[in-house]
Design a protein around this motif. Structure first.
Motif, PDB file in Angstrom:
ATOM      1  N   GLY A  95       0.817  -1.199   0.000  1.00  0.00           N
ATOM      2  CA  GLY A  95       0.000   0.000   0.000  1.00  0.00           C
ATOM      3  C   GLY A  95       0.848   1.244   0.000  1.00  0.00           C
ATOM      4  O   GLY A  95       2.080   1.173   0.103  1.00  0.00           O
ATOM      5  N   GLY A  96       0.193   2.379  -0.103  1.00  0.00           N
ATOM      6  CA  GLY A  96       0.951   3.620  -0.101  1.00  0.00           C
ATOM      7  C   GLY A  96       0.046   4.824   0.048  1.00  0.00           C
ATOM      8  O   GLY A  96      -1.171   4.749  -0.147  1.00  0.00           O
ATOM      9  N   HIS A  97       0.672   5.919   0.395  1.00  0.00           N
ATOM     10  CA  HIS A  97      -0.018   7.192   0.582  1.00  0.00           C
ATOM     11  C   HIS A  97       0.206   8.069  -0.641  1.00  0.00           C
ATOM     12  O   HIS A  97       1.349   8.250  -1.078  1.00  0.00           O
ATOM     13  CB  HIS A  97       0.522   7.878   1.836  1.00  0.00           C
ATOM     14  N   SER A  98      -0.861   8.591  -1.212  1.00  0.00           N
ATOM     15  CA  SER A  98      -0.764   9.540  -2.313  1.00  0.00           C
ATOM     16  C   SER A  98       0.041   8.948  -3.475  1.00  0.00           C
ATOM     17  O   SER A  98      -0.292   7.876  -3.970  1.00  0.00           O
ATOM     18  CB  SER A  98      -0.154  10.847  -1.789  1.00  0.00           C
ATOM     19  N   LEU A  99       1.139   9.586  -3.891  1.00  0.00           N
ATOM     20  CA  LEU A  99       1.949   9.054  -4.985  1.00  0.00           C
ATOM     21  C   LEU A  99       2.462   7.654  -4.656  1.00  0.00           C
ATOM     22  O   LEU A  99       2.608   6.811  -5.552  1.00  0.00           O
ATOM     23  CB  LEU A  99       3.122   9.988  -5.281  1.00  0.00           C
ATOM     24  N   GLY A 100       2.719   7.399  -3.388  1.00  0.00           N
ATOM     25  CA  GLY A 100       3.172   6.071  -2.982  1.00  0.00           C
ATOM     26  C   GLY A 100       2.143   4.999  -3.312  1.00  0.00           C
ATOM     27  O   GLY A 100       2.491   3.878  -3.713  1.00  0.00           O
ATOM     28  N   GLY A 101       0.856   5.335  -3.176  1.00  0.00           N
ATOM     29  CA  GLY A 101      -0.189   4.387  -3.513  1.00  0.00           C
ATOM     30  C   GLY A 101      -0.260   4.100  -5.003  1.00  0.00           C
ATOM     31  O   GLY A 101      -0.531   2.972  -5.426  1.00  0.00           O
ATOM     32  N   VAL A 102      -0.008   5.120  -5.800  1.00  0.00           N
ATOM     33  CA  VAL A 102       0.009   4.952  -7.255  1.00  0.00           C
ATOM     34  C   VAL A 102       1.080   3.946  -7.665  1.00  0.00           C
ATOM     35  O   VAL A 102       0.828   3.019  -8.445  1.00  0.00           O
ATOM     36  CB  VAL A 102       0.268   6.302  -7.961  1.00  0.00           C
ATOM     37  N   MET A 103       2.275   4.114  -7.090  1.00  0.00           N
ATOM     38  CA  MET A 103       3.380   3.222  -7.436  1.00  0.00           C
ATOM     39  C   MET A 103       3.190   1.828  -6.837  1.00  0.00           C
ATOM     40  O   MET A 103       3.597   0.828  -7.429  1.00  0.00           O
ATOM     41  CB  MET A 103       4.708   3.837  -6.975  1.00  0.00           C
ATOM     42  N   ALA A 104       2.565   1.765  -5.668  1.00  0.00           N
ATOM     43  CA  ALA A 104       2.285   0.466  -5.049  1.00  0.00           C
ATOM     44  C   ALA A 104       1.324  -0.336  -5.923  1.00  0.00           C
ATOM     45  O   ALA A 104       1.475  -1.555  -6.082  1.00  0.00           O
ATOM     46  CB  ALA A 104       1.697   0.671  -3.660  1.00  0.00           C
ATOM     47  N   ALA A 105       0.335   0.342  -6.494  1.00  0.00           N
ATOM     48  CA  ALA A 105      -0.622  -0.330  -7.379  1.00  0.00           C
ATOM     49  C   ALA A 105       0.070  -0.892  -8.609  1.00  0.00           C
ATOM     50  O   ALA A 105      -0.254  -1.996  -9.070  1.00  0.00           O
ATOM     51  CB  ALA A 105      -1.723   0.641  -7.787  1.00  0.00           C
ATOM     52  N   ASP A 106       1.013  -0.146  -9.137  1.00  0.00           N
ATOM     53  CA  ASP A 106       1.778  -0.635 -10.288  1.00  0.00           C
ATOM     54  C   ASP A 106       2.493  -1.940  -9.949  1.00  0.00           C
ATOM     55  O   ASP A 106       2.473  -2.901 -10.715  1.00  0.00           O
ATOM     56  CB  ASP A 106       2.817   0.414 -10.712  1.00  0.00           C
ATOM     57  N   TYR A 107       3.136  -1.949  -8.772  1.00  0.00           N
ATOM     58  CA  TYR A 107       3.894  -3.143  -8.392  1.00  0.00           C
ATOM     59  C   TYR A 107       2.974  -4.324  -8.085  1.00  0.00           C
ATOM     60  O   TYR A 107       3.339  -5.477  -8.324  1.00  0.00           O
ATOM     61  CB  TYR A 107       4.792  -2.864  -7.180  1.00  0.00           C
ATOM     62  N   ALA A 108       1.787  -4.056  -7.562  1.00  0.00           N
ATOM     63  CA  ALA A 108       0.875  -5.132  -7.163  1.00  0.00           C
ATOM     64  C   ALA A 108       0.557  -6.076  -8.315  1.00  0.00           C
ATOM     65  O   ALA A 108       0.252  -7.259  -8.099  1.00  0.00           O
ATOM     66  CB  ALA A 108      -0.419  -4.531  -6.603  1.00  0.00           C
ATOM     67  N   LEU A 109       0.617  -5.579  -9.537  1.00  0.00           N
ATOM     68  CA  LEU A 109       0.312  -6.400 -10.706  1.00  0.00           C
ATOM     69  C   LEU A 109       1.506  -7.219 -11.180  1.00  0.00           C
ATOM     70  O   LEU A 109       1.369  -8.038 -12.090  1.00  0.00           O
ATOM     71  CB  LEU A 109      -0.179  -5.505 -11.849  1.00  0.00           C
ATOM     72  N   LYS A 110       2.664  -7.026 -10.547  1.00  0.00           N
ATOM     73  CA  LYS A 110       3.892  -7.664 -11.031  1.00  0.00           C
ATOM     74  C   LYS A 110       4.303  -8.902 -10.246  1.00  0.00           C
ATOM     75  O   LYS A 110       5.164  -9.649 -10.699  1.00  0.00           O
ATOM     76  CB  LYS A 110       5.052  -6.661 -10.994  1.00  0.00           C
ATOM     77  N   ASN A 111       3.730  -9.100  -9.060  1.00  0.00           N
ATOM     78  CA  ASN A 111       4.198 -10.181  -8.198  1.00  0.00           C
ATOM     79  C   ASN A 111       3.000 -10.940  -7.634  1.00  0.00           C
ATOM     80  O   ASN A 111       2.130 -10.352  -7.000  1.00  0.00           O
ATOM     81  CB  ASN A 111       5.047  -9.597  -7.057  1.00  0.00           C
ATOM     82  N   ASN A 112       2.956 -12.260  -7.870  1.00  0.00           N
ATOM     83  CA  ASN A 112       1.786 -13.032  -7.430  1.00  0.00           C
ATOM     84  C   ASN A 112       1.750 -13.282  -5.928  1.00  0.00           C
ATOM     85  O   ASN A 112       0.790 -13.880  -5.422  1.00  0.00           O
ATOM     86  CB  ASN A 112       1.696 -14.362  -8.193  1.00  0.00           C
ATOM     87  N   LYS A 113       2.767 -12.828  -5.210  1.00  0.00           N
ATOM     88  CA  LYS A 113       2.725 -12.915  -3.752  1.00  0.00           C
ATOM     89  C   LYS A 113       1.929 -11.757  -3.144  1.00  0.00           C
ATOM     90  O   LYS A 113       1.625 -11.776  -1.958  1.00  0.00           O
ATOM     91  CB  LYS A 113       4.150 -12.916  -3.164  1.00  0.00           C
ATOM     92  N   ILE A 114       1.626 -10.759  -3.953  1.00  0.00           N
ATOM     93  CA  ILE A 114       0.848  -9.615  -3.472  1.00  0.00           C
ATOM     94  C   ILE A 114      -0.626  -9.989  -3.484  1.00  0.00           C
ATOM     95  O   ILE A 114      -1.240 -10.152  -4.539  1.00  0.00           O
ATOM     96  CB  ILE A 114       1.087  -8.363  -4.338  1.00  0.00           C
ATOM     97  N   LYS A 115      -1.207 -10.104  -2.303  1.00  0.00           N
ATOM     98  CA  LYS A 115      -2.601 -10.538  -2.167  1.00  0.00           C
ATOM     99  C   LYS A 115      -3.543  -9.389  -1.781  1.00  0.00           C
ATOM    100  O   LYS A 115      -4.762  -9.567  -1.779  1.00  0.00           O
ATOM    101  CB  LYS A 115      -2.711 -11.641  -1.114  1.00  0.00           C
ATOM    102  N   GLY A 116      -2.974  -8.249  -1.402  1.00  0.00           N
ATOM    103  CA  GLY A 116      -3.799  -7.125  -0.996  1.00  0.00           C
ATOM    104  C   GLY A 116      -3.182  -5.805  -1.401  1.00  0.00           C
ATOM    105  O   GLY A 116      -1.958  -5.691  -1.552  1.00  0.00           O
ATOM    106  N   LEU A 117      -4.025  -4.797  -1.589  1.00  0.00           N
ATOM    107  CA  LEU A 117      -3.569  -3.477  -2.024  1.00  0.00           C
ATOM    108  C   LEU A 117      -4.309  -2.410  -1.227  1.00  0.00           C
ATOM    109  O   LEU A 117      -5.542  -2.444  -1.116  1.00  0.00           O
ATOM    110  CB  LEU A 117      -3.853  -3.310  -3.521  1.00  0.00           C
ATOM    111  N   VAL A 118      -3.551  -1.467  -0.661  1.00  0.00           N
ATOM    112  CA  VAL A 118      -4.126  -0.417   0.182  1.00  0.00           C
ATOM    113  C   VAL A 118      -3.800   0.953  -0.409  1.00  0.00           C
ATOM    114  O   VAL A 118      -2.639   1.281  -0.646  1.00  0.00           O
ATOM    115  CB  VAL A 118      -3.586  -0.495   1.625  1.00  0.00           C
TER     116      VAL A 118
END
Length: 248
Positions: free
Chosen positions: A131-154
């Motif tokens: 997860g991330g705050h503001s711009l951090g959330g934008v970049m966190a969302a990008d990464y969430a699609l790259k790794n199948n170990k990511i099960k949640g997004l905040v």
């Protein structure tokens, strides 16, 4: 011949001056950032429930009831990573390993794949929420699609980039924002529900603002909060913990 050399010299000199101005402007921009306040600094101290380590990133390791789910957090732009320590420590106290990623020049856009090193370093964690705050959330969302170990997004006062669609993804999504946020685009935050899984949670924190998700003072252009940042961070921790608990 002399005229050609003179012209080339003027071109190279112009390019050099332009680059110097650009680099100087960048360093002036990143040298000013929001620093952690007292609540955050206190949360950086280890206690009977959580061990805190700063070694590149900031690791919050639970002493008891360790679970095999971890949480990676990307800070907002130009905000010191430690400003989010109160949220991280509260989550870690319930058994979840938390890592706040330290970004180059405090800008997540310059370290978008920082989570890759974190995931590879902690082999004992089977599943992650990012997860991330503001711009951090934008970049966190990008990464969430790259790794199948990511099960949640905040998302904290944040939303994914245009054309990012999570509707067919099995990821659990939580989006939080303050009702008095004057920094983020609240319409885009709410509209992001259209590109998220149907069971995603979108929650407005009444009386909260943009800077209340961390302990770094008032952010320029933000609205006034009617709750303390301690209250906003506490509400945020509880919502994230609920998502983490539902992954078990």
């Amino acid at each position: 011949m002399k005229q050609k050399r003179s012209f080339k010299f003027k071109v190279f000199r112009g390019i050099a001056i332009f680059l110097i101005i650009m680099v100087s402007t960048f360093f002036v921009y990143v040298s000013s950032y929001y620093k952690s306040s007292s609540l955050a600094l206190d949360a950086l101290k280890s206690d009977s429930l959580v061990t805190v380590e700063e070694n590149g990133d900031i690791l919050f390791k639970p002493i008891y009831n360790n679970k095999n789910i971890g949480f990676i957090f990307y800070p907002g732009a130009k905000v010191e990573a430690s400003a989010y320590a109160p949220i991280a420590k509260e989550i870690a106290s319930k058994g979840y390993t938390v890592v706040i990623a330290k970004m180059s020049f405090n800008l997540a856009i310059l370290s978008p794949n920082k989570a890759e090193n974190i995931v590879s370093k902690h082999k004992d964690i089977n599943s992650w929420v990012i997860g991330g705050h503001s711009l951090g959330g934008v970049m966190a969302a990008d990464y969430a699609l790259k790794n199948n170990k990511i099960k949640g997004l905040v998302f904290l006062a944040s939303y994914p980039k245009d054309k990012k669609d999570f509707t067919s993804n099995q990821i659990k999504v939580l989006s939080l924002w303050g009702s008095n946020d004057k920094v983020a685009n609240l319409n885009k935050i709410k509209e992001a529900k259209n590109v998220m899984p149907s069971d995603s949670e979108f929650i407005e924190i009444e009386g909260g603002n943009h800077s209340g998700f961390g302990d770094y003072g008032y952010q320029k252009g933000d609205g006034d909060a009617f709750i303390t940042n301690k209250e906003q961070m506490s509400d945020t921790s509880k919502s994230i913990l609920n998502l983490l608990d539902n992954l078990n």
